[in-house]
Design an enzyme around this catalytic site. Sequence first.
Site, PDB file in Angstrom:
ATOM      1  N   THR A  45      24.971  42.249  51.635  1.00  6.84           N
ATOM      2  CA  THR A  45      25.332  40.807  51.534  1.00  6.84           C
ATOM      3  C   THR A  45      26.690  40.572  52.553  1.00  6.84           C
ATOM      4  OG1 THR A  45      26.729  41.636  49.786  1.00  6.84           O
ATOM      5  CG2 THR A  45      24.883  40.167  49.410  1.00  6.84           C
ATOM      6  N   LYS A  81      32.217  48.341  53.737  1.00  3.32           N
ATOM      7  CA  LYS A  81      31.217  48.559  52.770  1.00  3.32           C
ATOM      8  C   LYS A  81      31.625  49.817  51.890  1.00  3.32           C
ATOM      9  CE  LYS A  81      27.786  48.231  55.829  1.00  3.32           C
ATOM     10  NZ  LYS A  81      27.061  47.553  55.277  1.00  3.32           N
ATOM     11  N   ARG A  82      30.924  49.977  50.723  1.00  3.91           N
ATOM     12  CA  ARG A  82      31.365  51.080  50.033  1.00  3.91           C
ATOM     13  C   ARG A  82      30.996  52.219  50.842  1.00  3.91           C
ATOM     14  NH1 ARG A  82      32.449  51.059  44.522  1.00  3.91           N
ATOM     15  NH2 ARG A  82      32.655  53.132  45.168  1.00  3.91           N
ATOM     16  N   LYS A 142      24.450  54.808  53.792  1.00  5.68           N
ATOM     17  CA  LYS A 142      25.090  53.694  54.674  1.00  5.68           C
ATOM     18  C   LYS A 142      25.685  53.952  55.946  1.00  5.68           C
ATOM     19  CE  LYS A 142      26.830  50.990  50.804  1.00  5.68           C
ATOM     20  NZ  LYS A 142      26.051  49.560  50.483  1.00  5.68           N
ATOM     21  N   LYS A 174      27.554  37.817  55.521  1.00  4.34           N
ATOM     22  CA  LYS A 174      29.112  37.118  55.860  1.00  4.34           C
ATOM     23  C   LYS A 174      29.445  37.045  57.335  1.00  4.34           C
ATOM     24  CE  LYS A 174      29.847  38.362  51.147  1.00  4.34           C
ATOM     25  NZ  LYS A 174      30.149  39.410  50.141  1.00  4.34           N
ATOM     26  N   HIS A 207      18.873  46.518  41.805  1.00  2.00           N
ATOM     27  CA  HIS A 207      19.729  46.328  42.767  1.00  2.00           C
ATOM     28  C   HIS A 207      19.930  47.558  43.769  1.00  2.00           C
ATOM     29  CE1 HIS A 207      22.006  42.702  42.100  1.00  2.00           C
ATOM     30  NE2 HIS A 207      21.588  42.986  41.043  1.00  2.00           N
TER      31      HIS A 207
HETATM   32  C1  8GP Z   1      23.940  46.672  45.982  1.00  2.00           C
HETATM   33  C2  8GP Z   1      23.110  47.306  46.979  1.00  2.00           C
HETATM   34  O1  8GP Z   1      23.263  48.467  47.348  1.00  2.00           O
HETATM   35  C3  8GP Z   1      23.141  46.256  48.135  1.00  2.00           C
HETATM   36  O2  8GP Z   1      22.401  46.476  49.056  1.00  2.00           O
HETATM   37  C4  8GP Z   1      22.881  44.669  47.469  1.00  2.00           C
HETATM   38  O3  8GP Z   1      22.964  43.791  48.537  1.00  2.00           O
HETATM   39  C5  8GP Z   1      23.799  44.540  46.386  1.00  2.00           C
HETATM   40  O4  8GP Z   1      23.523  45.387  45.408  1.00  2.00           O
HETATM   41  C6  8GP Z   1      23.584  43.129  45.732  1.00  2.00           C
HETATM   42  O5  8GP Z   1      21.932  43.111  45.573  1.00  2.00           O
HETATM   43  N1  8GP Z   1      23.887  47.669  44.865  1.00  2.00           N
HETATM   44  C7  8GP Z   1      25.033  47.981  43.884  1.00  2.00           C
HETATM   45  O6  8GP Z   1      25.948  47.312  44.179  1.00  2.00           O
HETATM   46  C8  8GP Z   1      24.816  48.854  42.759  1.00  2.00           C
HETATM   47  O7  8GP Z   1      23.626  49.328  42.788  1.00  2.00           O
HETATM   48  N2  8GP Z   1      25.851  49.124  42.122  1.00  2.00           N
HETATM   49  C9  8GP Z   1      25.732  49.428  40.994  1.00  2.00           C
HETATM   50  C10 8GP Z   1      25.334  50.682  40.208  1.00  2.00           C
HETATM   51  C11 8GP Z   1      26.547  50.453  40.421  1.00  2.00           C
END
Ligand code: 8GP
Length: 743
Positions: free
Chosen positions: A581, A473-474, A479, A585, A285
């Site tokens: 994502t 977003k976070r 970002k 939305k 991810h």
């Molecule tokens: C997120 C990505 O940053 C985002 O771009 C993507 O849409 C989402 O995953 C779903 O695929 N990644 C994370 O939330 C992530 O890496 N979190 C974990 C390490 C805690």
Amino acid sequence: MGRALSNNLINMGIKEAVQEVLRDMEINYNVIEDEEPDAGLGNGGLGRLAACFLDSLATLDYPGHGYGIRYEYGMFEQHIEDGYQVEYPDNWLKYRDPWEIRRSDLAVTVVFGGHVNVRRDENGRDHFSVEGGEVVTATPYDMPIIGYDTKTVNTLRLWEATSPNGFDLQLFNNMEYTKAVERQTSAENISRVLYPNDSGPSGKALRLKQQYFFTSASLQDLIRAYVAKYGKDFSHFAELHVIQLNDTHPVVAIPELMRIFLDVYSLQWDEAWDIVTKTFAYTNHTILAEALEKWPIDIFQGLLPRIYQIVEEINRRFLIELREKYPSDYQRHDSMSIISHGMIYMAWLAIHGSFSVNGVAALHTEILKTQELRNWAELYPHKFNNKTNGVTQRRWLLCANPALSDFITEKIGHGWEKDLSKLKGLEKFADDSAAQQQFLDIKRANKQKLAEYLKVTQNEFLDPDSIFDVQIKRLHEYKRQLLNILHIMYLYNKIIEDPSFDMPARTFIFGAKAASGYRRAKTIIKLINTVAERINNDRRVKGKLRVVFVENYRVSVAEKIFPASDVSEQISTAGKEASGTGNMKFMLNGALTLGTMDGANIEIVEEAGAENAFIFGLTAEAIAKIEEEHSYVPQKYLDRNPGLAKVISQLVDGTYDPTGRLFKELHDSLVYGIEGQRPDVYYVLADFDAYVEAQEKVAHAYLDSKNWAKMALLNIARAGKFSSDRTIEDYVRDIWKLKKVTF
Ligand code: 8GP
């Protein structure tokens, strides 16, 4: 997961009936709805993606279930105090969760520490068992995952940790009260709280304990059900199960399943490894290198001595393969070894132990294959594939935006709720002036509703006739919330310097949590709030500019913000956002993307048409080239744009902070580079001019409201690809080979 009530009622098709009954009883449904706390059991995109997948799986009648931890405290509650983020525990289970069903009949035990005992039998085979060690009880709580307009109800099974032995009565009788409950506390700590980290590293031993705890419990759960049905012949196991590893956190499941097969059911190594590698699939991810989890051997071995032996053996065999394939490429052996330099590399273990490895958007998968995981893609080209993310239209449109949903149904009929490609039918209304006006009215009403909500919750005043420009977003440097706020400071200067400067009124809305240990991210929150305070109290920009930071951003708040948004800020440094994502939305709710060519933005623009989005900035390719050539000189951008130079110096010249110290770190990280980093790692300065220009285009486009509505309608009409239903069908076809359940 967010809240369940409305979603479940809608999926069951009884929301209106329930509301009607409540109306008769003079009970306000909305008040009840607001009583439910969000299940904040994830960090951000990764967790919410899993939640959308569960909704799609059930809706499409696939037998797909989730496993996780029943954290007593979920994602922290964020308060803003004096502009700073302050974290409070999120006690979401204070009144228990009405949706959960405790299954104490299905509890299992998980062991930590101890030592490995070996016994050789008469045939010369070694039998391993762990003796001593801390025994923890894992009790599952089931959350129903109710499909939309179908009978399928799947399960999200969450494990709670307790001690099987309770407290120590002897110690208690000796009045050593704290010591008496130590064992209990230690076990319960495992499912106490979700680590607030998103993508960054977190090397805590307790985190590894959490990972092993829930994966071991989940595997035992699967095996028990299998053995009950098929006995101890595991030859059908891989046919009947795929375990999709959601990033590296559950990867310790690979050696754990080996342990169960070898030590509990006495399979031979090769036989066990064959089943294991046909069972696991891995999703990556994020490409942020620091997010690829690795564990120091001493911690890992101390906590999981038998699992460590198995990882060593997996690696020993793997290195033999590798040396055969690349005889004298020592550098490759070294960089791919699962254990090296005192560490265990969980991503390597995942790739080696899985039959499929996927990224979450086309660009992301490409970068994995050609850069981050290049050696692995060369070794196992057949394993790599892309699965572009998606979101469930049931929660994010049908539930969150009833007015827009009704509009869509009025135009194209039902059907889009389960087949989002049907939205295509809206295209023919994009030029229809009456439809455009209807859309604008709906958007206006949603903005009004958000304004009322923020008035009540934060005493903020929002003008629904201004552009709602939103970044939710976070909080992470990649970002680039910093780019957004620097542009706002720039715009503010511009209005002050030239009071006749004309632009549509704008409201910039932020919502973001920063990981509690991520100092720079927290400073960016402080900067946003400081700038907001200044701008919102300056009469010279009244009616033109406003900045709002939404406190404690979470799923239930997101559901109010997306429908009310005009502009979707997706401005990450190209190559860094795996997918995103939220961008989907926004699109679904008729907000226009202002973004870089990153992650799924690329595919969004491909679908929507470049003329219906505002794209700017360096591409991932251009950035890769700059990095290869070491040719980035941020100072150049300051020299050529005095407006930018001014904004950057305002970070330290007392404009926003009389001490000049508060934002010095941000300033220096952009201009000089600090803590061993090069300046402006995320190309904020390089992309600034292009961002300003794109923002000018947004302002200009907004003035033509009919055309704006047309662009928004085309975005909605072309959002079909971004349903998680499509994503799930892709997983099913290429990886899981699932059959639908029949009734
Ligand atoms: C997120 C990505 O940053 C985002 O771009 C993507 O849409 C989402 O995953 C779903 O695929 N990644 C994370 O939330 C992530 O890496 N979190 C974990 C390490 C805690």
